[in-house]
Write a protein that holds these residues in place. Structure first.
Motif, PDB file in Angstrom:
ATOM      1  N   LYS A 261       3.762   1.750  -4.565  1.00  0.00           N
ATOM      2  CA  LYS A 261       4.657   1.344  -5.626  1.00  0.00           C
ATOM      3  C   LYS A 261       3.939   0.901  -6.847  1.00  0.00           C
ATOM      4  O   LYS A 261       4.361   1.521  -7.754  1.00  0.00           O
ATOM      5  N   THR A 262       3.007   0.559  -7.073  1.00  0.00           N
ATOM      6  CA  THR A 262       2.211   0.115  -8.272  1.00  0.00           C
ATOM      7  C   THR A 262       1.536   1.259  -8.741  1.00  0.00           C
ATOM      8  O   THR A 262       1.841   1.574 -10.063  1.00  0.00           O
ATOM      9  N   THR A 263       0.943   2.121  -7.892  1.00  0.00           N
ATOM     10  CA  THR A 263       0.600   3.544  -8.601  1.00  0.00           C
ATOM     11  C   THR A 263       1.689   4.283  -9.232  1.00  0.00           C
ATOM     12  O   THR A 263       1.488   4.834 -10.374  1.00  0.00           O
TER      13      THR A 263
ATOM     14  N   GLY B 268       0.678  -1.006   0.135  1.00  0.00           N
ATOM     15  CA  GLY B 268      -0.036  -0.094  -0.121  1.00  0.00           C
ATOM     16  C   GLY B 268       0.756   1.335   0.173  1.00  0.00           C
ATOM     17  O   GLY B 268       0.138   2.321   0.152  1.00  0.00           O
TER      18      GLY B 268
END
Ligand code: ATP
Length: 234
Positions: free
Chosen positions: A40-42, A37
């Motif tokens: 990182k993916t964002t 959360g």
């Protein structure tokens, strides 16, 4: 090669990335570490064009590419292997690989297919098998191989080791290193911090949407505070 500065990304009204900056030098492997959360993916989605930042700039090879679509960025040389791989389950291994090269107009696709099948012998063996019937590790290899077929200059890998057995994880990191040694720059997001830093040149640490530390991979590995917070897991 890649320069990200002052990035603010939102999901609706919720701000997830707060003033993110990072740089990736040509020829290097750079890792972004962070807890679940952290964003990182964002960050990867913002760089690869899947999300548009509200503020900030993404520069690639000196060009401002902020807000371009993923297909436009792919043509410029940025390929993403997304979290969860997203291979096409109902298509064969070969068809999945061919999708990676769909936008290319050069005549070296066959040559690259041969090269990729040599590097990933398991995919050669399973050429005609449906993507969805491969094991997790094989699917990750297929996703990486498919991205390579777009001939990227910069390969973005979002948690490539997720959900894989330790031996397969070691294989995946070895393959990433080899891909880098053959000339592709790599930006990696990983929870498997220690192994990721071992193959990296540089690392960034993301915490609740902010970059809180960065440094040479070796220095991060030797930093007791970072070790404690992020490198607890082997
Ligand atoms: P993980 O390792 O768990 O994938 P991450 O560091 O990649 O974590 P992100 O997926 O970037 O984290 O998520 C960052 C924050 O944004 C989280 O708080 C998450 O709940 C939130 N978030 C992610 N996707 C959405 C969405 N589509 N809508 C609203 N909030 C989202």
């Amino acid at each position: 090669m890649l320069k990200v500065s002052g990035i603010h990304t939102y999901y609706g009204k919720i701000q997830v990335l707060k003033n993110i900056a990072l740089e990736v030098e040509e020829g290097s492997i750079v890792t972004i570490l962070g807890a679940n959360g952290a964003g990182k993916t964002t960050t990867m989605k913002t760089i690869s064009g899947l999300l548009k930042p509200q503020q900030g700039k993404v520069e690639f090879l000196g060009e401002n590419v902020t807000g371009l679509r993923p297909d436009q960025l792919l043509r410029k040389g940025i390929a993403l292997v997304p979290e969860g791989r997203q291979i096409l389950a109902g298509m064969t291994v070969m068809e999945n690989l061919e999708m990676g090269a769909y936008h290319r107009k050069d005549n070296e696709i066959e040559k690259d297919l041969d090269m990729v099948l040599k590097r990933f012998p398991i995919l050669k063996e399973r050429e005609k098998q449906l993507g969805g019937t491969l094991s997790g590790g094989q699917q990750q290899m297929l996703a990486i191989a498919r991205a390579i077929l777009s001939r990227p200059k910069l390969l973005l890998l979002d948690e490539p080791s997720m959900g894989l057995a330790p031996l397969i994880v070691a294989d995946i990191f070895k393959i990433i290193k080899e891909i880098n040694q053959s000339g592709t720059t790599v930006l990696l997001v990983e929870q498997n911090a220690r192994q990721a830093l071992k193959i990296s040149d540089y690392g960034y640490v993301l915490e609740t949407g902010k970059m809180v530390a960065d440094g040479k991979a070796q220095d991060l590995l030797n930093d007791p505070r970072i070790m404690e917070a992020y490198l607890g897991r082997k």
